[in-house]
Each structure stands twice: as C-alpha cells, then as structure tokens.
Scaffold this motif. Structure first.
Motif, PDB file in Angstrom:
ATOM      1  N   GLN A 173       0.805  -1.217   0.000  1.00 45.41           N
ATOM      2  CA  GLN A 173       0.000   0.000   0.000  1.00 45.41           C
ATOM      3  C   GLN A 173       0.836   1.263   0.000  1.00 45.41           C
ATOM      4  OE1 GLN A 173      -2.618  -0.498   3.373  1.00 45.41           O
ATOM      5  NE2 GLN A 173      -4.123  -1.535   2.132  1.00 45.41           N
ATOM      6  N   GLN A 174       2.118   1.158  -0.327  1.00 44.27           N
ATOM      7  CA  GLN A 174       2.968   2.335  -0.225  1.00 44.27           C
ATOM      8  C   GLN A 174       2.664   3.401  -1.274  1.00 44.27           C
ATOM      9  OE1 GLN A 174       7.012   1.177  -0.489  1.00 44.27           O
ATOM     10  NE2 GLN A 174       6.857   0.339  -2.536  1.00 44.27           N
ATOM     11  N   GLU A 175       1.881   3.078  -2.298  1.00 48.28           N
ATOM     12  CA  GLU A 175       1.540   4.060  -3.317  1.00 48.28           C
ATOM     13  C   GLU A 175       0.241   4.776  -2.992  1.00 48.28           C
ATOM     14  OE1 GLU A 175       1.854   3.079  -7.442  1.00 48.28           O
ATOM     15  OE2 GLU A 175       3.219   1.448  -6.994  1.00 48.28           O
ATOM     16  N   LEU A 176      -0.067   4.959  -1.731  1.00 50.72           N
ATOM     17  CA  LEU A 176      -1.304   5.608  -1.336  1.00 50.72           C
ATOM     18  C   LEU A 176      -0.970   7.017  -0.846  1.00 50.72           C
ATOM     19  CD1 LEU A 176      -4.090   3.822   0.551  1.00 50.72           C
ATOM     20  CD2 LEU A 176      -3.698   6.248   0.825  1.00 50.72           C
ATOM     21  N   LYS A 177      -1.439   8.020  -1.600  1.00 52.29           N
ATOM     22  CA  LYS A 177      -1.108   9.406  -1.285  1.00 52.29           C
ATOM     23  C   LYS A 177      -2.259  10.302  -1.699  1.00 52.29           C
ATOM     24  CE  LYS A 177       2.556  12.722  -2.034  1.00 52.29           C
ATOM     25  NZ  LYS A 177       3.997  12.728  -2.070  1.00 52.29           N
ATOM     26  N   THR A 178      -2.553  11.316  -0.904  1.00 52.55           N
ATOM     27  CA  THR A 178      -3.529  12.321  -1.313  1.00 52.55           C
ATOM     28  C   THR A 178      -2.883  13.697  -1.201  1.00 52.55           C
ATOM     29  OG1 THR A 178      -4.515  12.576   0.914  1.00 52.55           O
ATOM     30  CG2 THR A 178      -5.491  10.927  -0.529  1.00 52.55           C
ATOM     31  N   VAL A 179      -3.185  14.546  -2.166  1.00 52.22           N
ATOM     32  CA  VAL A 179      -2.699  15.922  -2.168  1.00 52.22           C
ATOM     33  C   VAL A 179      -3.919  16.821  -2.275  1.00 52.22           C
ATOM     34  CG1 VAL A 179      -1.271  17.626  -3.338  1.00 52.22           C
ATOM     35  CG2 VAL A 179      -0.536  15.235  -3.275  1.00 52.22           C
TER      36      VAL A 179
END
Length: 112
Positions: free
Chosen positions: A19-25
C-alpha cells in the motif's frame, strides 16, 4: 471544492509495501489521490460523461476536524462513485477513508 487549511498539503501512507503508493494531495481548490498506481483528480469529475452518466462533486461535510468529498452520478445523490473522508488525528496525521462502489478502506496518513 475548498478543502479546509488543516487538511491541505500532501499526505502519504507509510505502511506495508503493498500500500505504499497511497497518497492524497489537497490544495485550496483540488484533490488528487494516487491509490495503488491509479490517479484520481477530483477537479476533472464535474460535468464529465463516462458510460452515458454525468458526474458531480460535492462537499457534504467540512468541519474543524473532518472533511469529506463525494463524486456522484448526476441526478442520483445517493449513488456515490467515489467517497473520501479525512479525519484529523493531530497536526501530522489524518484517518483517511475511501469508498468506491462496494469496496472501501481506512488508513492513517502522515503529513509530508
């Protein structure tokens, strides 16, 4: 779409490798979520037509500790395409919830 100041910025999940590609901007007028290799830009949804359906974006809840954004089918307000919620835990952590159709998940994100 105007996310509150406390949630604006970049938030990343630093859990296991799957799940390391989980990002919100979140900016003052947009939300971009990168989830498991796919990017969802909420600013592009209003008025968009996919598979014959139009979409709209709304902010059902905005408080000092919680922010929600929802993409729905036009004319069917109870049928969410995407639902996002950020709940403030402290200055550097939020509880992030995302629902898409029947699937959902909830993780803690760290402020970058």
């Amino acid at each position: 779409m105007t996310p509150p100041d406390w949630v604006q910025g970049s938030w990343t999940y630093h859990g296991n490798q799957t799940q390391q590609e989980l990002k919100t901007v979140l900016t003052s007028d947009n939300i971009v979520a990168t989830l498991f290799g796919d990017t969802e830009n909420l600013k592009t949804f209003p008025g968009k037509i996919l598979d014959g359906y139009g979409y709209t974006l709304s902010e059902p809840t905005k408080t000092a500790t919680m922010y929600e954004a929802r993409v729905t089918f036009l004319g069917q307000k109870d049928q969410d395409l995407l639902f996002y919620r950020w709940t403030k835990l402290d200055a550097t952590h939020v509880l992030f919830y995302r629902k898409a159709g029947r699937s959902f998940f909830e993780v803690t994100l760290d402020k970058d």
